[in-house]
Motif scaffolding. Structure first.
Motif, PDB file in Angstrom:
ATOM      1  N   UNK A 133     -94.787 -20.790 141.498  1.00  0.00           N
ATOM      2  CA  UNK A 133     -93.764 -19.955 142.113  1.00  0.00           C
ATOM      3  C   UNK A 133     -92.402 -20.331 141.549  1.00  0.00           C
ATOM      4  N   UNK A 134     -91.458 -19.433 141.659  1.00  0.00           N
ATOM      5  CA  UNK A 134     -90.127 -19.707 141.164  1.00  0.00           C
ATOM      6  C   UNK A 134     -89.077 -18.960 141.955  1.00  0.00           C
ATOM      7  N   UNK A 135     -87.824 -19.282 141.680  1.00  0.00           N
ATOM      8  CA  UNK A 135     -86.690 -18.642 142.330  1.00  0.00           C
ATOM      9  C   UNK A 135     -85.615 -18.375 141.290  1.00  0.00           C
ATOM     10  N   UNK A 136     -84.930 -17.240 141.456  1.00  0.00           N
ATOM     11  CA  UNK A 136     -83.833 -16.848 140.589  1.00  0.00           C
ATOM     12  C   UNK A 136     -82.624 -16.553 141.467  1.00  0.00           C
ATOM     13  N   UNK A 137     -81.449 -17.065 141.060  1.00  0.00           N
ATOM     14  CA  UNK A 137     -80.214 -16.780 141.789  1.00  0.00           C
ATOM     15  C   UNK A 137     -79.147 -16.336 140.795  1.00  0.00           C
ATOM     16  N   UNK A 138     -78.569 -15.143 140.969  1.00  0.00           N
ATOM     17  CA  UNK A 138     -77.523 -14.714 140.038  1.00  0.00           C
ATOM     18  C   UNK A 138     -76.216 -15.463 140.257  1.00  0.00           C
ATOM     19  N   UNK A 166     -90.204 -18.833 131.051  1.00  0.00           N
ATOM     20  CA  UNK A 166     -88.877 -18.973 131.653  1.00  0.00           C
ATOM     21  C   UNK A 166     -87.876 -18.477 130.626  1.00  0.00           C
ATOM     22  N   UNK A 167     -86.967 -17.578 131.042  1.00  0.00           N
ATOM     23  CA  UNK A 167     -86.018 -16.979 130.115  1.00  0.00           C
ATOM     24  C   UNK A 167     -84.621 -16.991 130.717  1.00  0.00           C
ATOM     25  N   UNK A 168     -83.627 -17.230 129.867  1.00  0.00           N
ATOM     26  CA  UNK A 168     -82.222 -17.228 130.263  1.00  0.00           C
ATOM     27  C   UNK A 168     -81.467 -16.364 129.268  1.00  0.00           C
ATOM     28  N   UNK A 196     -86.564 -24.932 134.135  1.00  0.00           N
ATOM     29  CA  UNK A 196     -85.354 -24.340 134.701  1.00  0.00           C
ATOM     30  C   UNK A 196     -84.347 -24.011 133.614  1.00  0.00           C
ATOM     31  N   UNK A 197     -83.453 -23.083 133.922  1.00  0.00           N
ATOM     32  CA  UNK A 197     -82.386 -22.690 133.014  1.00  0.00           C
ATOM     33  C   UNK A 197     -81.248 -23.702 133.092  1.00  0.00           C
ATOM     34  N   UNK A 198     -80.203 -23.487 132.256  1.00  0.00           N
ATOM     35  CA  UNK A 198     -79.083 -24.421 132.299  1.00  0.00           C
ATOM     36  C   UNK A 198     -78.158 -24.172 133.479  1.00  0.00           C
ATOM     37  N   UNK A 199     -78.513 -23.210 134.341  1.00  0.00           N
ATOM     38  CA  UNK A 199     -77.821 -23.059 135.619  1.00  0.00           C
ATOM     39  C   UNK A 199     -78.255 -24.096 136.633  1.00  0.00           C
ATOM     40  N   UNK A 242     -75.956 -18.016 136.255  1.00  0.00           N
ATOM     41  CA  UNK A 242     -77.267 -17.685 136.801  1.00  0.00           C
ATOM     42  C   UNK A 242     -78.112 -18.959 136.835  1.00  0.00           C
ATOM     43  N   UNK A 243     -79.027 -19.043 137.785  1.00  0.00           N
ATOM     44  CA  UNK A 243     -79.872 -20.230 137.900  1.00  0.00           C
ATOM     45  C   UNK A 243     -81.301 -19.801 138.186  1.00  0.00           C
ATOM     46  N   UNK A 244     -82.246 -20.434 137.495  1.00  0.00           N
ATOM     47  CA  UNK A 244     -83.647 -20.116 137.702  1.00  0.00           C
ATOM     48  C   UNK A 244     -84.505 -21.355 137.648  1.00  0.00           C
TER      49      UNK A 244
END
Length: 342
Positions: free
Chosen positions: A155-160, A184-186, A296-299, A334-336
């Motif tokens: 599972x994952x979460x994305x926050x703009x 995972x994409x940024x 995770x992204x760099x967010x 953005x953070x994921x």
């Protein structure tokens, strides 16, 4: 975390949903209405919609009355051809030392989800809860039309970025549990153009024939050439061999948590998918039973340490992801987060 209409990714990809800041009674009502609309869209039976409404109202009300920096996510969850509704409630309040006691009806602890927690857990088809004194509480709960499927292992979460309605971060999962592949994409930057690049990556990942992570990253690089570009990473879990195969291009971070090594970082090569790349390389890492893969992204900053959260790695991937996003996610991007359990 921003409010907004509930949205979903294309079929076969995980739904991202919508975040709501829950700080006053009006915002709590807005979350309940959003959950009800989503349940109707998913053709959920009336009895289960009523259960969902009670659950969301209790969880949102608790955030308003007792939590600090409370936010909630409302999204669809899917298993084969069945869909349910998931909420994730997150706060940065005092937390709970005794979660089991807080679940008793009538028990109250100021600053926690204690009041009404028993009602929330009764209405939910599935739920998970994690709390640490001084850090806050995360509650994940789902309502399904009938019996809940087996708990998700990914599972994952994305926050703009604050002020944006869309995110350039995204993720997707495909394949059976024993041979899962995760993306995972940024998208470069933020806003609509970053989100457009991420959507191209998602569609490419979903449509590309089976292949290893390096081959998939190469396909993503070719597909993203007409976009502003993105950082991408693909991981493949091979449960029979107890390994993770991984290829990354750009600033996606990956780590294997748990086991004897504690934390092991995964190698992503410098570059921008669609524009700049070196030769794409695939790496293989041990992934024994009980391990957790975190992408995770760099967010999301690297300062987060699993050892500061006793027992967290035994919780659901939703709760792990929400805890990391709360405590290590930045507000300037953005953070994921994507979490996979062996």
């Amino acid at each position: 975390m921003n409010g907004g209409a509930v949205s979903s990714m294309p079929d076969g990809l995980l739904d991202t949903g919508a975040w709501f800041r829950v700080e006053e009674a009006g915002s709590a009502s807005g979350v309940r209405r959003a959950a009800e609309r989503l349940a109707i869209t998913l053709a959920m039976p009336e009895k289960r919609r009523a259960d969902l409404s009670i659950m969301v109202a209790e969880a949102a009300g608790n955030l308003v009355k007792h939590a600090e920096q409370g936010v909630m996510l409302v999204r669809a969850v899917r298993n084969d051809d069945v869909a349910g509704v998931e909420i994730i409630a997150v706060d940065s309040g005092p937390g709970m030392a005794d979660v089991a006691r807080a679940a008793w009806d009538g028990h109250s602890t100021a600053g926690t989800l204690g009041i009404g927690l028993g009602a929330i857990l009764r209405q939910a088809t599935w739920s998970d809860l994690y709390s640490v004194p001084g850090k806050g509480t995360v509650l994940a709960a789902q309502v399904w039309p009938a019996t809940a499927p087996a708990p998700a292992r990914t599972s994952g979460l994305i926050r703009p970025l604050a002020g944006e309605s869309v995110s350039g971060d995204a993720y997707a999962v495909r394949g059976p549990d024993e041979r899962r592949q995760m993306l995972m994409v940024d998208g470069l930057g933020h806003g609509p153009l970053a989100a457009a690049a991420a959507q191209v990556a998602l569609r490419t990942f979903g449509a590309t024939p089976q292949g290893g992570p390096a081959a998939l990253v190469e396909a993503l690089h070719r597909a993203l050439g007409h976009t502003r570009g993105a950082a991408v990473a693909v991981a493949e879990i091979d449960e029979a061999a107890e390994v993770v195969r991984y290829a990354g291009l750009g600033n996606i971070s990956g780590a294997i948590l748990g086991g004897d090594n504690g934390r092991r970082g995964l190698v992503s090569l410098p570059g921008i998918a669609g524009h700049q790349r070196r030769q794409i390389r695939q790496y293989e890492y041990p992934f024994p039973a009980g391990s957790v893969l975190l992408l995770h992204s760099d967010g999301v900053v690297e300062r987060w340490r699993a050892e500061d959260y006793p027992g967290l790695l035994t919780r659901s991937p939703q709760v792990i992801a929400a805890t990391v996003l709360r405590d290590a996610g930045t507000r300037r991007d953005d953070a994921g987060v994507l979490v996979v359990k062996s």
